[in-house]
Scaffold this active site. Structure first.
Site, short mmCIF file in Angstrom:
data_model
loop_
_atom_site.label_atom_id
_atom_site.label_comp_id
_atom_site.label_asym_id
_atom_site.label_seq_id
_atom_site.Cartn_x
_atom_site.Cartn_y
_atom_site.Cartn_z
CB THR A 182 -8.83 0.93 -16.02
OG1 THR A 182 -9.06 2.79 -15.56
CG2 THR A 182 -7.71 1.55 -17.12
CG ASP A 219 -1.89 1.40 1.02
OD1 ASP A 219 -1.64 2.11 0.73
OD2 ASP A 219 -2.78 1.24 2.23
CE LYS A 276 -2.91 10.94 -11.32
NZ LYS A 276 -1.95 9.24 -10.73
CE1 TYR A 305 -11.46 17.86 -14.86
CE2 TYR A 305 -9.13 17.55 -15.84
CZ TYR A 305 -10.01 17.30 -15.11
OH TYR A 305 -10.33 16.21 -14.49
CG ASN A 315 -0.70 1.39 -12.55
OD1 ASN A 315 -1.24 2.45 -12.94
ND2 ASN A 315 -1.57 0.81 -11.58
#
Length: 235
Positions: free
Chosen positions: A191, A60, A160, A150, A87
């Site tokens: 996904t 984790d 990110k 956005y 990831n």
């Protein structure tokens, strides 16, 4: 010759697809899962088809003690890591306007999406340094690009964006030492995070990640972010 590839968030989505493609490529895969005690039947067919290539490990990325334990276990058993694919990530508070946003959700996003990869590199860097062709791939998103802002998904986009800058810092430090360091936008893919309406196939992205890791594709190092095909993206 196969590489030792460590993938976080490996039990589903892009992580799972990357495990599958890496095994097909003859690599040894260390798949990090958040709860090793749970049933992971999705891996059984892979184990049977690729005996001895797949190892699951408790990992984790929010728990530094687990990262340390994983690093020690990997070092004892395999000695080195050739490729680290960061990831694991979360996308939360999507329906929250800024005025409604719980800052704890921002903190959770930063913890997983930024601090997780930072801690992974911190602890696994000594094992990566033992590789002849070490590679670090951080899965970011165009949501963190200035040109793609956005006006929502604040926790995800900010985390990110910070991950992209961390990737740039790593590249500046490690590329002169023979590392390949990539900050990758995986595309909008089908996904659990991307949803079933997404146009992209996670298998295609996984193949692209492996092409980068195997250095079949070598994009310009100065690119802030690249697609899974190695194409530079505006930041």
């Amino acid at each position: 010759m196969g590489m030792n590839i460590l993938i976080t968030g490996a039990s589903k989505g892009l992580g799972f697809s990357t495990v599958s493609e890496a095994l097909k490529g003859g690599h040894h895969v260390i798949a990090g899962v958040r709860n090793l005690q749970q049933s992971h039947e999705q891996f059984e067919a892979m184990r049977q088809e690729h005996p001895g290539q797949l190892e699951l490990i408790q990992l984790d990325v929010n728990v530094e003690s687990e990262i340390i334990a994983a690093k020690n276990a990997v070092e004892r058993r395999w000695g080195t890591v050739d490729v680290l694919i960061n990831n694991a990530g979360i996308l939360i508070a999507r329906d929250k306007k800024l005025e409604q946003l719980d800052m704890a959700e921002v903190e959770r996003s930063m913890m997983t999406n930024l601090y997780g990869p930072m801690k992974m590199v911190k602890h696994f860097l000594p094992l990566l340094r033992r590789s002849e062709r070490p590679c670090i791939i951080n899965i970011s998103s165009e949501a963190g690009c200035f040109t793609a802002a956005y006006g929502r998904d604040y926790p995800y986009a900010l985390s990110k964006s910070a991950l992209s800058f961390f990737s740039a810092q790593l590249r500046k430090e490690l590329a002169p030492q023979g590392f390949a360091v990539y900050n990758v936008h995986p595309g909008w893919i089908r996904t659990p995070m991307g949803g079933e309406q997404a146009p992209g196939d996670p298998g295609d992205t996984a193949i692209g990640l492996l092409n980068l890791a195997e250095r079949k594709v070598v994009p310009a190092q100065e690119s802030w972010m690249i697609t899974h095909k190695g194409e530079p993206m505006p930041y």
